[in-house]
Design an enzyme around this catalytic site. Structure first.
Site, PDB file in Angstrom:
ATOM      1  N   ALA A   1       0.855  -1.195   0.000  1.00 35.23           N
ATOM      2  CA  ALA A   1       0.000   0.000   0.000  1.00 35.23           C
ATOM      3  C   ALA A   1       0.887   1.240   0.000  1.00 35.23           C
ATOM      4  CB  ALA A   1      -0.925  -0.016   1.202  1.00 35.23           C
ATOM      5  N   ASN A   2       0.319   2.402   0.251  1.00 29.89           N
ATOM      6  CA  ASN A   2       1.109   3.639   0.320  1.00 29.89           C
ATOM      7  C   ASN A   2       0.518   4.546   1.389  1.00 29.89           C
ATOM      8  OD1 ASN A   2      -0.917   5.510  -0.949  1.00 29.89           O
ATOM      9  ND2 ASN A   2      -0.707   3.983  -2.581  1.00 29.89           N
ATOM     10  N   ARG A   3       1.116   5.728   1.540  1.00 27.70           N
ATOM     11  CA  ARG A   3       0.781   6.581   2.689  1.00 27.70           C
ATOM     12  C   ARG A   3      -0.413   7.498   2.454  1.00 27.70           C
ATOM     13  NH1 ARG A   3       5.085   6.052   6.044  1.00 27.70           N
ATOM     14  NH2 ARG A   3       7.095   5.779   5.026  1.00 27.70           N
ATOM     15  N   SER A   4      -1.121   7.376   1.351  1.00 32.37           N
ATOM     16  CA  SER A   4      -2.234   8.304   1.092  1.00 32.37           C
ATOM     17  C   SER A   4      -3.282   8.202   2.195  1.00 32.37           C
ATOM     18  CB  SER A   4      -2.871   7.961  -0.261  1.00 32.37           C
ATOM     19  OG  SER A   4      -4.084   8.658  -0.385  1.00 32.37           O
TER      20      SER A   4
ATOM     21  N   ALA B   1      -4.246   7.468  -4.774  1.00 31.00           N
ATOM     22  CA  ALA B   1      -2.857   7.041  -4.963  1.00 31.00           C
ATOM     23  C   ALA B   1      -2.917   5.542  -5.286  1.00 31.00           C
ATOM     24  CB  ALA B   1      -2.053   7.306  -3.698  1.00 31.00           C
TER      25      ALA B   1
END
Ligand code: CTP
Length: 394
Positions: free
Chosen positions: A206-209, A272
């Protein structure tokens, strides 16, 4: 805006009911004419006498007594706006079901005036799927939702569930009487948040969005009267008011949900989206074998949602993308505009604290040129972008 407006306040059971007394004073100071209905739960927290004194009108709390005096139909017709504040979890459930077992329920079914609810409850109750479903149903029926705010509760706990402050509630009520929004009748599709791409049943990429910017854009579009479909990956922030929310996990699910939401006049891709997924998701949890090397994950390319929408047979007339860059922001944004085939790119430099933060500093890149916007809260970026969308009048 509120002078002479006939506003019916329905006060249901919550410790926050005291704030309605302050709200009533603010509304009267602007010349609004008030009446109030106190539910059995509401009467546990404020008295009929204080509500009557502050609204300047007799307070109704009994369906059968009301029938003798004025009747729920007359009360429903009298109101130019009905405000349920605080709206308890139980009251929202009753409204979603269309129950008419007390005066408030009867009036809410009988009125044709706009209805605004201001929820107030414990964060766990607010986040319960039953409450989420009730709110989504009410919003889809056109009920406006103000709040709740996030913050400390009466009990030693903090989270979303606080009744919005009286001044914010007054503004939300005034908005009910504002001219219809600049985007009334338009359908806007917004993507927001991260996607999660599974590795095995327990792990994902995943990512930090945080979804803050995309959610703020969805809220700002709805505030201008657009019908908004928000397709969001997993986020920890509340749903924006007045928006239909479709929850997804992976990029492929996000694309399918976006295509299912078409046609739309406007698409804003603020999610994102993970560019890659693990080519073959393991059916069972990957185990480490003592002495064996770490596994290598083969990756596959995810669909590009922005590019797909931009070249779609049912392409929205205005397609807007975001470019999250850590260097050469404008150069990359211009290149992305061409490669993805969208109309505008909102370019932001994510090298600092933007991702997950409250503020954003962006450039609006179009085929006509580049505008640099000052650093401002994400909600203001959203409002400014929506003002530009409305001016473009797709
Ligand atoms: N986007 C999308 N689907 C993808 C990847 C990105 O819809 N699979 C959208 C994002 O929502 C955003 C825009 O494309 O509006 C730009 O995303 P960004 O991650 O900045 O660019 P990438 O295309 O991923 O390029 P790069 O990773 O090289 O910066």
């Amino acid at each position: 805006m509120l002078r002479g407006r006939r506003i019916l306040l329905i006060v249901s059971g919550s410790v926050a009911a005291y704030k309605v007394l302050i709200l009533a004073r603010l509304l009267r100071a602007e010349g609004a004419e008030l009446r109030a209905v106190l539910t059995a739960g509401g009467a546990r927290f404020v008295t009929k006498e204080s509500l009557a004194a502050i609204t300047g009108a007799a307070v109704q709390d009994d369906l059968w007594a009301a029938e003798a005096e004025i009747g729920h139909i007359r009360l429903a017709r009298w109101a130019e706006a009905v405000v349920v504040a605080p709206a308890s979890a139980n009251r929202l459930a009753q409204m979603a079901q269309g129950l008419a077992d007390d005066l408030a329920g009867c009036v809410l079914l009988a009125t044709r005036a706009p209805v605004l609810v201001a929820p107030a409850m414990n964060p766990a109750m607010w986040e319960h799927p039953a409450t989420r479903a009730n709110i989504a149903l009410l919003a889809a029926r056109g009920v406006r939702v103000a709040g709740p705010d996030d913050g400390p509760m009466a009990e030693p706990e903090s989270g979303p569930g606080r009744l919005v402050e009286p001044e914010a509630l007054r503004a939300a009520i005034a908005a009910l009487f504002a001219p219809r929004g600049l985007l009334a009748g338009r359908h806007a599709l917004v993507t927001s948040g991260p996607t999660q791409e599974p590795i095995d049943p327990v792990r994902y990429i995943a990512n930090r969005s945080s979804g803050r910017q995309g959610h703020a854009i969805a809220a700002a579009l709805a505030a201008e009267g657009a019908r908004v479909t928000l397709v969001t990956g997993p986020v920890a922030i509340p749903d924006p008011p007045g928006v239909s929310v479709v929850r997804v996990t992976t990029a492929r699910e996000m694309l399918a949900a976006c295509e299912a939401a078409l046609p739309a006049e406007i698409a804003v891709c603020a999610a994102a989206v993970a560019d890659w997924r693990v080519a073959e998701e393991a059916g069972q949890k990957l185990k480490k074998t003592p002495g064996a090397a770490a596994p290598t994950l083969a990756m596959a390319l995810n669909p590009d949602i922005l590019a797909t929408l931009s070249r779609h047979a049912r392409r929205p007339r205005l397609v807007i993308g975001f470019a999250a860059e850590t260097e050469h922001v404008l150069e990359h944004a211009r290149e992305k505009l061409e490669r993805k085939g969208c109309d505008w790119i909102v370019a932001n430099d994510v090298s600092g604290d933007v991702m997950g933060g409250e503020e954003n500093a962006v450039h609006l890149v179009t085929r006509q040129g580049v505008e640099q916007w000052p650093r401002m809260p994400k909600a203001r970026v959203a409002e400014q972008l929506v003002a530009r969308i409305a001016a473009f009048a797709p």
